[in-house]
Design an enzyme around this catalytic site. Structure first.
Site, PDB file in Angstrom:
ATOM      1  N   GLU A   1      -0.948  -8.813   4.872  1.00  0.00           N
ATOM      2  CA  GLU A   1      -0.698  -8.963   6.308  1.00  0.00           C
ATOM      3  C   GLU A   1      -1.988  -8.900   7.121  1.00  0.00           C
ATOM      4  O   GLU A   1      -1.988  -9.199   8.325  1.00  0.00           O
ATOM      5  CB  GLU A   1       0.293  -7.900   6.793  1.00  0.00           C
TER       6      GLU A   1
ATOM      7  N   CYS B   1       0.838  -1.205   0.000  1.00  0.00           N
ATOM      8  CA  CYS B   1       0.000   0.000   0.000  1.00  0.00           C
ATOM      9  C   CYS B   1       0.873   1.255   0.000  1.00  0.00           C
ATOM     10  O   CYS B   1       1.505   1.567  -0.996  1.00  0.00           O
ATOM     11  CB  CYS B   1      -0.968  -0.042   1.177  1.00  0.00           C
TER      12      CYS B   1
ATOM     13  N   HIS C   1      -3.531  -5.634   1.103  1.00  0.00           N
ATOM     14  CA  HIS C   1      -2.817  -5.882   2.353  1.00  0.00           C
ATOM     15  C   HIS C   1      -2.799  -7.369   2.726  1.00  0.00           C
ATOM     16  O   HIS C   1      -3.677  -7.838   3.468  1.00  0.00           O
ATOM     17  CB  HIS C   1      -3.481  -5.108   3.496  1.00  0.00           C
TER      18      HIS C   1
END
Length: 277
Positions: A236, A103, A234
């Protein structure tokens, strides 16, 4: 090299806000991550807090709004990195050590010239941009991406080609553009396109499945040697299925769709060390 010997630098400054999730992602796959402020790499702290980029095996730029995203998203963070440790960063990439930007981190890699980097390791000026979403809004939603890489990117070595992953997006400036009319063609010829936005059934994405209007539905790209990955969604945030929006349905394990990106790079490093012995 044992997995626990792999040292990960999660680099942050004021405004980054995804360093904790990134730290936990690399902790989950068995490495030794550390959250490092840029000042620690530039000796602007006490001696006991100083760090060197050469001490790490993986460099990560997490998401957030570094320096408030003033001027352009990621521009200030990139400028500070380039002016303070630019040559060290270039050397890090030249040594084929992995670099990941998610990002805001992707935006930083573009501003640094580490991506798309079709002809060189680190271009002196940005050759692409991540522009405002077509909706002119911050888009926070589940997105589906397809692995379109043919094997160059070390972050997708454990992800079957054409596999579709649910990885959430949350950004206001994610539209990948370039003034080069042959931009997409060059990326395709160099096998630098890693992820594309798709509909849940795998068809070509339109809004909202492509949340920003990125050219050729591109969600993530790597550099010409495959060790630098930048992507807007994302991974994660979906390390386990319990953070998927449909976590109660259709899962045969507790593993989330984002975990394979981290296991891929760790496996690559451990295997590389074995080959060198």
């Amino acid at each position: 090299m044992k997995t626990e010997d792999i040292k990960v630098c999660v680099l942050r400054i004021e405004g980054t806000n995804c360093e904790d999730e990134m730290y936990e992602a690399f902790k989950m796959v068995g490495t030794s991550p550390e959250k490092v402020h840029l000042k620690q790499l530039t000796s602007k702290v006490s001696t006991d807090l100083r760090r060197s980029i050469e001490d790490y095996d993986i460099l990560v730029f997490p998401g957030g709004f570094s320096a408030g995203d003033y001027i352009r998203a990621g521009a200030i963070f990139a400028a500070e990195v380039k002016s303070a440790i630019g040559p060290q960063i270039k050397k890090f990439v030249e040594s084929e050590r992995p670099v990941l930007g998610i990002c805001n981190g992707f935006q930083i890699l573009i501003e640094l010239g580490l991506l798309p980097a079709t002809d060189e390791i680190m271009s002196p000026q940005p050759t692409a941009a991540l522009y405002k979403n077509d909706s002119l809004r911050f888009e926070c939603r589940p997105t589906f991406v397809r692995n379109d890489n043919n094997g160059k990117c070390i972050f997708t070595s454990e992800i079957p080609r054409k596999k579709i992953l649910m990885i959430p997006s949350a950004h206001a400036e994610g539209k990948l553009l370039s003034v080069d009319s042959k931009f997409v063609k060059k990326l395709e010829e160099n096998d630098q396109i890693v992820f594309r936005y798709v509909k849940p059934n795998g068809e070509n994405a339109i809004y909202p499945w492509n949340p920003n209007g990125s050219i050729s539905n591109i969600a993530g790209i790597c550099n010409s040697i495959g060790n630098v990955l930048g992507m807007m969604p994302h991974p994660e945030r979906v390390l386990t299925r319990f953070t998927h929006p449909d976590w109660t349905r259709g899962y045969s394990s507790e593993e989330g769709d984002g975990l394979a990106i981290f296991t891929s790079v760790v496996k690559n490093l451990t295997q590389r060390f074995v080959r060198c012995m």
